[in-house]
Design an enzyme around this catalytic site. Structure first.
Site, PDB file in Angstrom:
ATOM      1  N   GLY A  54      -0.371   8.946  10.219  1.00 13.51           N
ATOM      2  CA  GLY A  54      -1.312   9.308   9.176  1.00 13.51           C
ATOM      3  C   GLY A  54      -2.208   8.142   8.830  1.00 13.51           C
ATOM      4  O   GLY A  54      -2.463   7.269   9.660  1.00 13.51           O
ATOM      5  N   CYS A  55      -2.686   8.104   7.595  1.00 15.54           N
ATOM      6  CA  CYS A  55      -3.568   7.019   7.171  1.00 15.54           C
ATOM      7  C   CYS A  55      -2.911   5.665   7.417  1.00 15.54           C
ATOM      8  O   CYS A  55      -1.771   5.439   7.022  1.00 15.54           O
ATOM      9  CB  CYS A  55      -3.897   7.173   5.688  1.00 15.54           C
ATOM     10  SG  CYS A  55      -4.932   5.841   5.037  1.00 15.54           S
TER      11      CYS A  55
END
Length: 227
Positions: A54-55
């Site tokens: 993810g981020c």
């Protein structure tokens, strides 16, 4: 499932701000204790591994608090150098995935232990092309081994996870062949350290670090790795 106490999550998430960056503000994630790896990594000397979860702000924040990790660099894995640009990658039109390249000392933290941390507090292995509030193939959770030993351990651990019963949905995390890694723009490096009051950090990434401390105090480093 063993979960981080609701008190820690609510305290860290309180007062979140309107967000810009990796995604909108939603409810904080739950975390689970991934199983201890049955196949241990056998490595010596400083090693490099790449994780996409993810981020990259949160991936970097967690690994920056792990003893034995010597560097953690946010960046873009795959794709081309010309398109390794945050605006392009976050638009979803490139072939990159947000990732973090870490350098670690196996005498202090093994690769299999890094995998356990990753799946306990960083990435939900049952999600494809998204993590937390972030959507798109560039936010896919991927293991990116950089050696035959890491590949062996990663395959064994994913197989073990599927048999463990810890997750009530299928494990879909991919193992991806290592390609080019392009460091992200400077303002993304050490983002959580430099922006502790940022709404996204408080809502999504501070709880991950809190979960690391609660689950694995023996490898938790209180101060951020700055390099």
């Amino acid at each position: 499932m063993t979960r981080v106490s609701a008190g820690i999550l609510s305290l860290l998430a309180a007062g979140s701000l309107a967000l810009t960056g990796c995604g909108p503000a939603l409810a904080a994630e739950n975390h689970v204790r991934a199983p201890i790896a049955k196949v241990k990594a056998k490595e010596s000397g400083l090693k490099t591994a790449i994780f996409a979860g993810g981020c990259f702000w949160g991936v970097e924040a967690v690994f920056s608090h792990v003893k034995g990790v010597k560097s953690a660099v946010s960046g873009y894995h795959g794709g081309t150098q010309r398109q390794a640009d945050y605006k392009l990658v976050s638009s979803g039109i490139t072939d990159h995935v947000e990732a973090v390249r870490i350098t670690y000392d196996p005498s202090q933290i093994r690769y299999d232990q890094l995998l356990r941390i990753f799946f306990s507090v960083v990435a939900d292995p049952t999600l494809r092309n998204r993590q937390g509030p972030d959507r798109g193939a560039h936010y896919n959770a991927e293991l990116i081994p950089t050696s035959a030993q890491q590949l062996k351990v990663a395959r064994a651990y994913l197989a073990q996870m599927k048999r463990s019963g810890v997750w009530d949905k299928p494990i879909v995390t991919d193992i991806v062949r290592a390609q080019a890694f392009y460091p992200a723009e400077e303002y993304h490096q050490n983002f959580a350290l430099k922006n502790p009051r940022h709404g996204y950090i408080r809502r999504w990434d501070a709880p991950k670090v809190a979960a690391l401390k609660e689950f694995y105090p023996g490898v938790f480093r209180a101060s951020f790795l700055k390099d």
